[in-house]
Design a protein around this motif. Structure first.
Motif, PDB file in Angstrom:
ATOM      1  N   GLY A  23       0.858  -1.234   0.050  1.00  0.00           N
ATOM      2  CA  GLY A  23       0.087   0.198   0.081  1.00  0.00           C
ATOM      3  C   GLY A  23       0.957   1.284  -0.069  1.00  0.00           C
ATOM      4  N   ARG A  45      -3.219   2.784   2.862  1.00  0.00           N
ATOM      5  CA  ARG A  45      -3.712   1.987   3.938  1.00  0.00           C
ATOM      6  C   ARG A  45      -4.677   2.755   4.466  1.00  0.00           C
ATOM      7  NH1 ARG A  45       1.598  -0.163   6.504  1.00  0.00           N
ATOM      8  NH2 ARG A  45       2.633  -1.140   4.888  1.00  0.00           N
ATOM      9  N   THR A  84      -2.743  -4.530   0.150  1.00  0.00           N
ATOM     10  CA  THR A  84      -3.025  -3.630   1.307  1.00  0.00           C
ATOM     11  C   THR A  84      -4.090  -4.313   2.157  1.00  0.00           C
ATOM     12  OG1 THR A  84      -2.415  -1.810  -0.066  1.00  0.00           O
ATOM     13  CG2 THR A  84      -3.934  -1.499   1.687  1.00  0.00           C
ATOM     14  N   LEU A  88      -4.075  -5.013   5.855  1.00  0.00           N
ATOM     15  CA  LEU A  88      -4.963  -4.382   7.037  1.00  0.00           C
ATOM     16  C   LEU A  88      -5.792  -5.631   8.095  1.00  0.00           C
ATOM     17  CD1 LEU A  88      -7.046  -1.994   4.746  1.00  0.00           C
ATOM     18  CD2 LEU A  88      -5.606  -1.279   6.914  1.00  0.00           C
TER      19      LEU A  88
END
Length: 185
Positions: A23, A45, A84, A88
């Motif tokens: 990201g 992100r 990304t 997360l």
């Protein structure tokens, strides 16, 4: 994988996960091959987290939404968006589960919501960020000449009027060119 927790005004970069810098590589390509980052490390992100906080989303929806928000001046590749999402998830900020069609759907978690609250100002700025317009001086001469040639050809073609078939043919040719140009990234 166990994730680290963050308190208060945590920086949007967060700690590195086992997946590295997912990201953080979004770039805007400008004149003569120079590139300038659209998002600093971690900003993409935070932007994606803010977008899935609005509503759960699939990767393709995120790509299209970002492209729409930035009026086509930037569109992240799947090679940036999907890692990304994984980052997360690794950090505990999102869950990724199959929807009723088996496609992966990302949802924000309570920890993700807390992280977003701690970084709300930065997230809000990302959601409304404007990218630079391409200045005429930045457009390569060959492109300007080709655009001028297309405009001249269209003017010549339109002078005598067009039949319905010619209108459809001309519109299809322009649309095909736009499709080819738009997919070359």
């Amino acid at each position: 994988m166990k994730h680290e927790s963050h308190k208060g005004g945590a920086h949007p970069d967060g700690p590195k996960s086992r997946r590295g810098r997912a990201g953080g590589s979004a770039k805007f390509h400008g004149h003569r091959g120079r590139s300038k980052r659209v998002f600093d490390y971690g900003e993409l992100r935070l932007l994606i987290l803010a977008m899935i906080a609005e509503r759960p989303r699939h990767g393709y929806e995120i790509i299209k939404e970002i492209e729409d928000r930035f009026e086509g001046r930037y569109s992240p590749s799947p090679g940036v968006v999907y890692p990304t999402f994984s980052w997360l998830e690794d950090m505990g900020y999102a869950t990724i589960e199959p929807d009723s069609n088996g496609r992966k759907l990302s949802r924000i978690t309570r920890e993700g919501e807390a992280f977003l609250v701690a970084n709300r100002k930065a997230a809000d700025e990302l959601l409304v960020r404007e990218l630079p317009q391409v200045r005429p001086d930045d457009i390569p001469r060959q492109i300007v000449d080709a655009m001028d040639g297309l405009k001249a050809a269209l003017r010549r073609r339109l002078v005598g009027g067009l039949t319905e078939a010619e209108i459809c043919e001309t519109a299809a040719a322009i649309s095909a060119a736009a499709d080819v140009i738009g997919t070359k990234r």
